[in-house]
Scaffold this motif. Structure first.
Motif, PDB file in Angstrom:
ATOM      1  N   PRO A   2     115.619  11.600 -13.517  1.00 46.50           N
ATOM      2  CA  PRO A   2     116.446  10.735 -14.299  1.00 46.50           C
ATOM      3  C   PRO A   2     115.945   9.096 -14.087  1.00 46.50           C
ATOM      4  O   PRO A   2     115.352   8.810 -12.914  1.00 46.50           O
ATOM      5  N   GLN A   3     116.335   8.260 -14.975  1.00 48.52           N
ATOM      6  CA  GLN A   3     116.092   6.733 -14.804  1.00 48.52           C
ATOM      7  C   GLN A   3     116.932   6.269 -15.659  1.00 48.52           C
ATOM      8  O   GLN A   3     117.361   6.551 -16.644  1.00 48.52           O
ATOM      9  N   ASN A   4     116.891   4.745 -15.543  1.00 49.07           N
ATOM     10  CA  ASN A   4     117.586   3.935 -16.276  1.00 49.07           C
ATOM     11  C   ASN A   4     116.993   2.681 -16.406  1.00 49.07           C
ATOM     12  O   ASN A   4     115.831   2.639 -15.655  1.00 49.07           O
ATOM     13  N   GLU A   5     117.527   1.535 -16.906  1.00 49.86           N
ATOM     14  CA  GLU A   5     116.880   0.195 -16.856  1.00 49.86           C
ATOM     15  C   GLU A   5     116.676  -0.515 -15.625  1.00 49.86           C
ATOM     16  O   GLU A   5     115.898  -1.440 -15.394  1.00 49.86           O
ATOM     17  N   PHE A   6     117.520   0.140 -14.468  1.00 48.52           N
ATOM     18  CA  PHE A   6     117.335  -0.614 -13.162  1.00 48.52           C
ATOM     19  C   PHE A   6     116.387   0.252 -12.425  1.00 48.52           C
ATOM     20  O   PHE A   6     115.979  -0.539 -11.251  1.00 48.52           O
ATOM     21  N   VAL A   7     116.173   1.301 -12.508  1.00 50.62           N
ATOM     22  CA  VAL A   7     115.380   2.056 -11.509  1.00 50.62           C
ATOM     23  C   VAL A   7     114.521   3.381 -12.180  1.00 50.62           C
ATOM     24  O   VAL A   7     115.039   3.734 -13.249  1.00 50.62           O
TER      25      VAL A   7
END
Length: 560
Positions: free
Chosen positions: A330-335
């Motif tokens: 998993p990932q998002n715009e922060f990590v």
């Protein structure tokens, strides 16, 4: 199943007694025929000029006696059979006593009557019979292959002393012969001594027959036949009235035949038997070698089949283990989370995963299990399943406390039925994208997380902790929470010991220093390229990996 009656019939197999029965019947027939001949002659049956034959027969009997002694003397150190050695020295004494009349009184073997025979010669002949019977009693009474304390040299000295003492005793009492025989033949004392020798021979015969029934040894059969001949050589001589009496001639012949059988026994045990046993051993060895080759081929085929099934099971276990590893993180715009994995040739136990606790927090763990093969795969499955089940047991808040997660994992591991030599080492951490704080606790993983700064500098984080092992009954570890602030552009590298311990041909490890140098040199690369470059470098450095290589990067993204 053999019944007791069948065992008894097998033990008393009458075929093995055939030769003994024939010998006994022949001797009895000889005595009966001689008695009938004497009855028809109305007195003792004599042969004219028969006495010279006594000398030739006794001469050959003496040669056999000395031959038996020499065989036992020179083979003693090889066969170490004190029973045969004692009897061999007895034949030495018998041969000397038989030789004394032949050497000192040769005229007793010319056709004269009993009155011409010197008394001392008769004493020596009777002593030879008694000592022979007594010595052969030792042959049937002593245990087989008993090792004595006296060597052959001391037995020879003792035998010579006995011979000398007897000769001196006989020479000191010349009148003793008057009580043994006279012109009319043997007196009662002489016949009594001959009867005593006969009784000893009879007892020896019974013992030899009993031994034959117990062990079935052919030497016991030959021995029994020899004893029968010696017994009847005494019986047939009792009552002889002169040297021309045919009883004397037949007694000498029976004694010679008995000596021949004893020579055969000593020859087999002392000379022929070792070669026979050696030949038999070589044949058995060849048979064993053939059987061993056949058995090895059979076992090799079976092992190949077992190995084939084992490899199939390992492939299944490897597939299970690899299936547990996440295909995407998993990932998002922060990590962003990036992983790399190089499996060892043997089935190992590295694992890693990233789980989303909530919108802002992620649970990260990486670790290794003890051993290789199926047990390592099962421990990996246990770790995955247990950490996922904790989400329901302690809730999302509990999953954000690394020390609590490791404490539950430690208790669950000790409650499970794992062997004591198995253990798990790992690091479990939680990254909060809102605060930028990475909280973690070590469960004994022996590698330290590396924080790579945007300028290429590296900070090595503390990672001391206690392994997940089977010591719950003895020790309750305290897992500590640690925290580190990760700023945009920072990159946190987690890895297992398979990376830094990968060795080259010179058995030099890849080392943490090499890893840090590579990270610092390529700090501007993105996480995926960097991990790919690290795995490629490890693979080139070590041609054969003995442990899995696992690396997990937490890449804190810049806000632009």
């Amino acid at each position: 199943m053999i019944t007791p009656n069948e065992k008894s019939i097998h033990r008393w197999d009458f075929k093995r007694y055939t030769e003994i029965l024939y010998t006994l019947i022949g001797c009895i027939t000889l005595i009966v025929a001689l008695s009938l001949l004497e009855i028809s002659q109305k007195g003792h049956f004599s042969l004219d000029n028969a006495t010279p034959w006594y000398g030739f027969i006794d001469f050959f009997a003496i040669i056999l006696a000395f031959s038996i002694f020499l065989i036992s003397y020179y083979t003693y150190h090889q066969i170490q059979n004190s029973r045969l050695a004692v009897v061999g020295f007895t034949f030495l004494i018998v041969g000397v006593f038989d030789a004394i009349p032949l050497l000192t009184c040769p005229y007793i073997y010319v056709p004269y009557g009993m009155e011409a025979v010197p008394g001392k010669a008769v004493i020596y002949l009777l002593l030879a019979r008694l000592l022979n019977a007594a010595g052969l009693l030792i042959l049937v009474s002593m245990p087989e292959n008993r090792k004595g304390r006296l060597g052959r040299e001391w037995r020879l000295v003792l035998s010579l002393l006995v011979i000398s003492a007897v000769i001196m005793l006989v020479e000191s009492f010349p009148g003793a012969a008057d009580y043994i025989y006279g012109p009319e033949g043997m007196k009662p004392v002489g016949n009594l001594l001959m009867g005593a020798a006969g009784l000893l021979y009879a007892y020896n015969t019974c013992r030899a027959i009993i031994d034959l029934g117990k062990n079935g040894d052919s030497s016991s059969k030959t021995m029994a036949c020899a004893f029968i001949l010696m017994l009847f050589s005494q019986i047939i001589t009792i009552g002889a009235y002169s040297m021309n009496d045919v009883r004397h001639l037949l007694g000498c012949i029976l004694k010679l035949l008995g000596f021949m059988l004893f020579f055969n026994i000593f020859f087999i045990h002392g000379i022929r038997r070792p070669y026979v046993l050696l030949s038999k051993a070589k044949e058995e060895l060849n048979e064993y070698a053939y059987e061993l080759d056949r058995l090895v081929d059979k076992r090799t085929y079976e092992l190949k089949q077992v190995n084939k099934r084992l490899m199939a099971d390992l492939d299944v276990a490897r597939g299970i283990q690899h299936a547990m590893l996440p295909s995407t993180l998993p990932q998002n715009e922060f990590v962003s989370f990036v992983s790399g994995y190089l499996p060892a040739e043997n089935l190992s136990g590295d694992f890693y995963n990233v789980i989303k606790i909530d919108d802002t927090q992620y649970g990260i763990y990486i670790g290794d299990v003890s051993g290789h093969g199926v047990s390592a795969a099962m421990l990996t499955v246990f770790t995955f399943q247990r950490i996922l089940s904790l989400m329901d047991e302690i809730g999302k808040e509990g999953m954000t406390i690394p020390a609590m997660v490791l404490k539950h994992l430690y208790d669950s591991f000790n409650a499970a039925n794992f062997s004591e030599e198995l253990y798990i080492v790992l690091i479990y951490g939680v990254y909060n994208t809102e605060t930028g704080i990475f909280s973690y606790a070590s469960g004994g993983l022996n590698t330290s997380p590396l924080r790579l700064r945007p300028d290429g500098s590296i900070q090595e984080l503390d990672a001391e902790g206690f392994a997940i092992c089977k010591l719950g009954d003895l020790f309750t570890p305290k897992f500590s929470n640690r925290q580190v602030m990760l700023f945009p552009g920072d990159r946190l590298i987690l890895y297992t010991d398979g990376l830094v311990e990968a060795a080259n041909k010179e058995r030099q490890p890849y080392s943490k220093e090499r890893l840090k140098e590579l990270l610092s040199r390529h700090h501007k690369w993105n996480a995926s390229v960097m991990i790919e470059r690290i795995l490629k470098d490890v693979k080139q450095y070590s041609e054969q990996l003995n442990d899995d290589v696992t690396i997990l990067a937490i890449d804190v993204l810049r806000p632009f």
